[in-house]
Design a protein around this motif. Structure first.
Motif, short mmCIF file in Angstrom:
data_model
loop_
_atom_site.label_atom_id
_atom_site.label_comp_id
_atom_site.label_asym_id
_atom_site.label_seq_id
_atom_site.Cartn_x
_atom_site.Cartn_y
_atom_site.Cartn_z
N VAL A 197 38.33 33.01 29.93
CA VAL A 197 38.77 33.47 31.24
C VAL A 197 39.86 34.52 31.04
CG1 VAL A 197 38.19 31.31 32.41
CG2 VAL A 197 40.48 31.61 31.45
N LYS A 198 40.22 35.23 32.10
CA LYS A 198 41.24 36.26 32.00
C LYS A 198 42.56 35.74 32.53
CE LYS A 198 38.06 40.16 32.25
NZ LYS A 198 37.74 41.45 32.91
N GLY A 199 43.64 36.13 31.88
CA GLY A 199 44.97 35.71 32.30
C GLY A 199 45.86 36.90 32.59
N MET B 104 45.50 32.30 35.49
CA MET B 104 44.15 32.35 34.93
C MET B 104 43.12 32.58 36.02
SD MET B 104 44.83 31.96 31.80
CE MET B 104 46.05 31.25 30.67
N LEU B 105 42.19 33.50 35.77
CA LEU B 105 41.13 33.84 36.72
C LEU B 105 39.79 33.88 36.00
CD1 LEU B 105 42.95 36.81 38.51
CD2 LEU B 105 42.61 34.53 39.45
N LEU C 96 37.21 36.54 40.37
CA LEU C 96 37.37 37.99 40.42
C LEU C 96 36.31 38.63 41.30
CD1 LEU C 96 38.22 38.65 36.67
CD2 LEU C 96 39.75 39.02 38.60
N ASP C 97 35.06 38.13 41.21
CA ASP C 97 33.98 38.67 42.03
C ASP C 97 34.18 38.39 43.51
OD1 ASP C 97 32.76 39.66 39.80
OD2 ASP C 97 31.28 38.05 39.62
N SER C 98 34.87 37.29 43.83
CA SER C 98 35.03 36.90 45.23
C SER C 98 35.88 37.89 46.03
CB SER C 98 35.66 35.50 45.32
OG SER C 98 37.01 35.53 44.90
N VAL C 99 36.73 38.66 45.36
CA VAL C 99 37.58 39.62 46.07
C VAL C 99 37.10 41.06 45.87
CG1 VAL C 99 39.61 38.15 45.96
CG2 VAL C 99 39.20 39.77 44.12
#
Length: 292
Positions: free
Chosen positions: A62-64, A74-75, A80-83
Protein backbone atom coordinates in the motif's frame (compact mmCIF):
# COMPACT_ATOMS: atom_id res chain seq x y z
CA UNK A 1 -5.31 -3.54 -35.14
CA UNK A 2 -4.06 -2.06 -31.88
CA UNK A 3 -6.19 -2.21 -28.75
CA UNK A 4 -7.20 1.13 -27.19
CA UNK A 5 -5.45 2.08 -23.97
CA UNK A 6 -8.41 4.19 -22.79
CA UNK A 7 -12.05 4.51 -23.80
CA UNK A 8 -14.49 7.21 -22.77
CA UNK A 9 -16.31 10.24 -24.12
CA UNK A 10 -15.41 13.80 -25.03
CA UNK A 11 -18.10 15.98 -23.45
CA UNK A 12 -18.76 19.64 -24.16
CA UNK A 13 -22.04 21.37 -23.50
CA UNK A 14 -24.71 18.67 -23.78
CA UNK A 15 -22.77 16.79 -26.49
CA UNK A 16 -20.99 13.50 -25.70
CA UNK A 17 -18.68 11.91 -28.29
CA UNK A 18 -17.46 8.34 -27.49
CA UNK A 19 -13.76 7.91 -28.35
CA UNK A 20 -11.01 5.33 -28.04
CA UNK A 21 -7.40 6.35 -27.32
CA UNK A 22 -4.34 4.75 -28.95
CA UNK A 23 -0.59 5.34 -28.50
CA UNK A 24 0.76 7.57 -31.26
CA UNK A 25 4.47 7.02 -30.55
CA UNK A 26 6.88 4.38 -29.30
CA UNK A 27 10.50 4.40 -28.10
CA UNK A 28 13.13 2.44 -30.01
CA UNK A 29 16.10 2.58 -27.65
CA UNK A 30 18.21 -0.52 -27.09
CA UNK A 31 17.04 -2.69 -24.18
CA UNK A 32 19.72 -3.79 -21.70
CA UNK A 33 19.81 -6.18 -18.74
CA UNK A 34 22.03 -5.47 -15.75
CA UNK A 35 24.94 -7.70 -14.71
CA UNK A 36 27.56 -7.59 -11.99
CA UNK A 37 30.79 -6.29 -13.52
CA UNK A 38 33.21 -8.94 -14.82
CA UNK A 39 30.61 -11.71 -14.46
CA UNK A 40 27.53 -13.15 -16.13
CA UNK A 41 25.45 -12.77 -12.97
CA UNK A 42 22.17 -10.92 -13.54
CA UNK A 43 21.14 -8.13 -11.17
CA UNK A 44 17.56 -8.47 -9.89
CA UNK A 45 15.40 -6.03 -7.96
CA UNK A 46 13.07 -7.20 -5.24
CA UNK A 47 10.48 -5.52 -3.00
CA UNK A 48 11.76 -6.33 0.48
CA UNK A 49 10.36 -5.56 3.93
CA UNK A 50 13.20 -3.54 5.49
CA UNK A 51 12.42 -4.89 8.99
CA UNK A 52 12.00 -8.60 8.23
CA UNK A 53 14.10 -8.82 5.07
CA UNK A 54 11.33 -10.86 3.41
CA UNK A 55 10.15 -10.26 -0.17
CA UNK A 56 6.66 -8.71 -0.49
CA UNK A 57 4.21 -9.39 -3.34
CA UNK A 58 2.98 -6.37 -5.29
CA UNK A 59 -0.61 -6.97 -4.13
CA UNK A 60 0.57 -6.73 -0.53
CA UNK A 61 1.90 -3.18 -0.91
CA UNK A 62 0.00 0.00 0.00
CA UNK A 63 1.08 3.63 -0.29
CA UNK A 64 1.96 5.78 2.70
CA UNK A 65 1.90 9.59 2.78
CA UNK A 66 4.41 11.21 5.13
CA UNK A 67 2.50 13.52 7.51
CA UNK A 68 5.52 14.45 9.64
CA UNK A 69 6.99 13.23 12.89
CA UNK A 70 7.68 9.80 11.43
CA UNK A 71 3.94 9.15 10.94
CA UNK A 72 2.33 7.94 7.71
CA UNK A 73 -1.25 7.75 6.44
CA UNK A 74 -1.70 4.43 4.61
CA UNK A 75 -3.88 4.30 1.48
CA UNK A 76 -4.70 1.27 -0.67
CA UNK A 77 -5.59 1.32 -4.36
CA UNK A 78 -9.38 1.27 -3.81
CA UNK A 79 -9.18 4.27 -1.48
CA UNK A 80 -7.16 6.24 -4.04
CA UNK A 81 -9.56 5.29 -6.85
CA UNK A 82 -12.58 6.36 -4.77
CA UNK A 83 -11.56 10.05 -4.96
CA UNK A 84 -10.42 10.02 -8.59
CA UNK A 85 -12.35 12.65 -10.60
CA UNK A 86 -14.06 11.68 -13.84
CA UNK A 87 -14.88 8.11 -12.81
CA UNK A 88 -17.50 8.16 -15.59
CA UNK A 89 -14.55 8.03 -18.04
CA UNK A 90 -15.20 11.35 -19.68
CA UNK A 91 -12.84 13.92 -21.12
CA UNK A 92 -14.60 17.09 -20.02
CA UNK A 93 -13.87 20.06 -22.29
CA UNK A 94 -13.50 23.35 -20.44
CA UNK A 95 -12.86 25.63 -23.41
CA UNK A 96 -11.67 25.88 -27.03
CA UNK A 97 -8.45 27.85 -27.54
CA UNK A 98 -6.29 29.03 -30.43
CA UNK A 99 -3.66 26.37 -31.20
CA UNK A 100 -0.90 28.98 -31.28
CA UNK A 101 -1.75 30.12 -27.74
CA UNK A 102 -0.48 26.88 -26.18
CA UNK A 103 3.22 26.99 -25.29
CA UNK A 104 4.79 23.66 -26.42
CA UNK A 105 6.52 23.35 -23.02
CA UNK A 106 3.17 22.19 -21.59
CA UNK A 107 2.88 19.17 -23.93
CA UNK A 108 3.71 15.70 -22.54
CA UNK A 109 2.72 12.78 -24.76
CA UNK A 110 0.69 12.33 -27.94
CA UNK A 111 -2.19 9.92 -28.54
CA UNK A 112 -4.57 9.20 -31.41
CA UNK A 113 -8.32 9.35 -30.75
CA UNK A 114 -10.59 7.16 -32.85
CA UNK A 115 -14.39 6.81 -32.86
CA UNK A 116 -15.77 4.84 -29.92
CA UNK A 117 -17.77 2.65 -32.31
CA UNK A 118 -19.21 2.46 -35.82
CA UNK A 119 -22.53 3.91 -34.69
CA UNK A 120 -20.80 7.00 -33.24
CA UNK A 121 -18.42 7.71 -36.14
CA UNK A 122 -20.69 10.42 -37.56
CA UNK A 123 -20.65 12.45 -34.32
CA UNK A 124 -16.87 11.98 -34.12
CA UNK A 125 -16.51 13.27 -37.69
CA UNK A 126 -18.70 16.27 -36.96
CA UNK A 127 -16.54 17.32 -33.98
CA UNK A 128 -13.33 16.78 -35.96
CA UNK A 129 -14.51 18.85 -38.94
CA UNK A 130 -15.90 21.66 -36.79
CA UNK A 131 -12.62 21.92 -34.85
CA UNK A 132 -10.56 21.85 -38.06
CA UNK A 133 -12.62 24.68 -39.56
CA UNK A 134 -12.33 26.72 -36.35
CA UNK A 135 -8.59 26.10 -36.03
CA UNK A 136 -8.98 25.64 -32.29
CA UNK A 137 -7.93 23.03 -29.75
CA UNK A 138 -10.22 21.67 -27.06
CA UNK A 139 -8.70 21.85 -23.57
CA UNK A 140 -10.05 19.76 -20.71
CA UNK A 141 -9.23 17.03 -18.19
CA UNK A 142 -9.43 13.25 -18.05
CA UNK A 143 -8.44 10.50 -15.63
CA UNK A 144 -6.25 7.67 -16.92
CA UNK A 145 -4.27 5.05 -14.99
CA UNK A 146 -5.07 6.59 -11.63
CA UNK A 147 -3.97 10.11 -12.58
CA UNK A 148 -5.76 13.24 -13.73
CA UNK A 149 -4.38 14.84 -16.87
CA UNK A 150 -4.81 18.20 -18.50
CA UNK A 151 -5.29 17.51 -22.21
CA UNK A 152 -5.54 19.31 -25.53
CA UNK A 153 -7.45 17.78 -28.44
CA UNK A 154 -6.94 19.01 -32.00
CA UNK A 155 -8.03 17.96 -35.46
CA UNK A 156 -5.35 16.65 -37.82
CA UNK A 157 -6.33 15.31 -41.28
CA UNK A 158 -8.86 12.48 -40.70
CA UNK A 159 -8.54 12.10 -36.95
CA UNK A 160 -8.47 13.80 -33.58
CA UNK A 161 -5.15 13.94 -31.72
CA UNK A 162 -4.89 14.23 -27.94
CA UNK A 163 -1.83 15.54 -26.15
CA UNK A 164 -1.53 15.21 -22.39
CA UNK A 165 -0.19 18.36 -20.77
CA UNK A 166 1.50 19.54 -17.60
CA UNK A 167 -0.51 21.64 -15.17
CA UNK A 168 0.78 25.18 -14.60
CA UNK A 169 2.29 24.34 -11.20
CA UNK A 170 4.27 21.47 -12.79
CA UNK A 171 6.22 23.78 -15.12
CA UNK A 172 9.26 25.31 -13.45
CA UNK A 173 10.08 29.01 -13.61
CA UNK A 174 13.36 29.30 -15.57
CA UNK A 175 14.39 32.39 -13.59
CA UNK A 176 14.38 30.27 -10.43
CA UNK A 177 16.31 27.41 -12.09
CA UNK A 178 18.99 29.17 -14.16
CA UNK A 179 21.61 31.71 -13.12
CA UNK A 180 23.55 34.03 -15.40
CA UNK A 181 21.11 34.49 -18.29
CA UNK A 182 22.42 37.37 -20.46
CA UNK A 183 20.11 40.34 -20.96
CA UNK A 184 18.36 40.84 -24.28
CA UNK A 185 20.10 43.14 -26.78
CA UNK A 186 23.59 42.65 -25.36
CA UNK A 187 25.07 41.28 -28.62
CA UNK A 188 26.96 43.53 -31.03
CA UNK A 189 24.99 44.60 -34.13
CA UNK A 190 27.48 43.04 -36.53
CA UNK A 191 27.43 39.72 -34.67
CA UNK A 192 23.62 39.73 -34.51
CA UNK A 193 23.35 40.45 -38.26
CA UNK A 194 25.80 37.64 -39.06
CA UNK A 195 23.91 35.22 -36.76
CA UNK A 196 20.64 36.09 -38.52
CA UNK A 197 22.32 35.50 -41.88
CA UNK A 198 23.49 32.08 -40.68
CA UNK A 199 19.95 31.21 -39.60
CA UNK A 200 18.61 32.26 -43.02
CA UNK A 201 21.29 30.23 -44.83
CA UNK A 202 20.32 27.11 -42.82
CA UNK A 203 16.54 27.59 -43.14
CA UNK A 204 14.48 24.71 -44.53
CA UNK A 205 11.19 22.85 -44.34
CA UNK A 206 10.32 20.58 -41.43
CA UNK A 207 10.58 17.00 -42.69
CA UNK A 208 10.50 14.45 -39.82
CA UNK A 209 11.89 11.67 -42.04
CA UNK A 210 15.12 13.65 -42.49
CA UNK A 211 16.10 12.92 -38.89
CA UNK A 212 17.18 9.63 -37.36
CA UNK A 213 18.33 8.44 -33.94
CA UNK A 214 21.97 7.89 -34.87
CA UNK A 215 22.99 7.23 -31.26
CA UNK A 216 20.83 4.08 -31.15
CA UNK A 217 22.36 3.06 -34.51
CA UNK A 218 25.82 3.47 -33.01
CA UNK A 219 24.89 1.44 -29.93
CA UNK A 220 23.64 -1.41 -32.16
CA UNK A 221 26.87 -1.21 -34.20
CA UNK A 222 28.89 -1.24 -30.97
CA UNK A 223 27.12 -4.43 -29.85
CA UNK A 224 27.83 -6.10 -33.19
CA UNK A 225 31.49 -5.00 -33.17
CA UNK A 226 32.11 -6.19 -29.62
CA UNK A 227 30.32 -9.50 -30.24
CA UNK A 228 32.60 -10.12 -33.22
CA UNK A 229 35.72 -8.98 -31.32
CA UNK A 230 36.32 -6.15 -33.79
CA UNK A 231 37.81 -2.72 -33.24
CA UNK A 232 35.39 -0.18 -31.76
CA UNK A 233 34.76 3.01 -33.74
CA UNK A 234 34.49 5.94 -31.34
CA UNK A 235 32.37 8.99 -32.10
CA UNK A 236 33.84 12.47 -32.51
CA UNK A 237 34.31 14.43 -29.29
CA UNK A 238 32.05 17.41 -28.59
CA UNK A 239 33.27 20.70 -30.12
CA UNK A 240 35.03 23.23 -27.92
CA UNK A 241 32.97 26.30 -26.87
CA UNK A 242 33.33 29.27 -29.23
CA UNK A 243 35.56 32.02 -27.86
CA UNK A 244 33.72 35.35 -27.58
CA UNK A 245 36.59 37.20 -29.26
CA UNK A 246 36.34 34.89 -32.31
CA UNK A 247 32.54 34.90 -32.51
CA UNK A 248 32.15 37.12 -35.59
CA UNK A 249 34.75 35.22 -37.61
CA UNK A 250 33.27 31.84 -36.62
CA UNK A 251 29.79 33.04 -37.65
CA UNK A 252 31.15 34.35 -40.96
CA UNK A 253 32.87 31.02 -41.79
CA UNK A 254 29.68 29.15 -40.80
CA UNK A 255 27.63 31.24 -43.26
CA UNK A 256 30.16 30.59 -46.03
CA UNK A 257 30.12 26.83 -45.35
CA UNK A 258 26.32 26.73 -45.32
CA UNK A 259 26.17 28.59 -48.64
CA UNK A 260 28.68 26.18 -50.19
CA UNK A 261 26.63 23.18 -49.07
CA UNK A 262 23.49 24.68 -50.61
CA UNK A 263 25.19 25.42 -53.93
CA UNK A 264 26.84 21.99 -54.15
CA UNK A 265 25.06 19.54 -56.52
CA UNK A 266 23.00 16.90 -54.72
CA UNK A 267 24.49 13.42 -54.68
CA UNK A 268 22.39 10.59 -56.08
CA UNK A 269 23.32 8.18 -53.30
CA UNK A 270 24.11 9.17 -49.76
CA UNK A 271 26.69 6.94 -48.10
CA UNK A 272 26.29 6.21 -44.39
CA UNK A 273 28.58 8.61 -42.55
CA UNK A 274 31.06 7.28 -40.05
CA UNK A 275 32.88 9.53 -37.62
CA UNK A 276 36.69 9.53 -37.70
CA UNK A 277 37.73 6.49 -35.77
CA UNK A 278 39.57 6.56 -32.52
CA UNK A 279 40.77 2.99 -32.48
CA UNK A 280 40.66 0.81 -29.42
CA UNK A 281 41.01 -2.94 -29.55
CA UNK A 282 38.05 -4.63 -27.89
CA UNK A 283 38.39 -7.90 -26.08
CA UNK A 284 35.72 -10.53 -26.44
CA UNK A 285 33.61 -10.04 -23.35
CA UNK A 286 30.39 -11.69 -24.46
CA UNK A 287 29.21 -13.36 -21.28
CA UNK A 288 27.84 -16.85 -21.37
CA UNK A 289 24.93 -17.51 -19.07
CA UNK A 290 25.71 -19.70 -16.12
CA UNK A 291 23.57 -22.75 -15.76
CA UNK A 292 21.01 -22.24 -13.01
Amino acid sequence: MARPIWTGSITFGLVSVPVAMYSATHDHEVSFHQFEKDSADRIRYKRVNERTGKEVDFDGIVKGADVGGGDYVMLDRDELDSVAPGRSKSLEIDRFVELGDIDPIYYQRTYYLGPGGKDTAKVYGLLRDAMADAGRAAVGTLVMRGKEYLAAVRAENDLLILQTMYFADEVRDPKEEIDGLPRRGAAKKAELAMAQQLIDSMAGKWKPADFRDTYTDRVNDLIKQKKAGKEITAAEPAPEPTNVTDLFEVLKRSVENAQKRRSAPAKKTTAKKKAPAKKATAKKTTAKKKAS
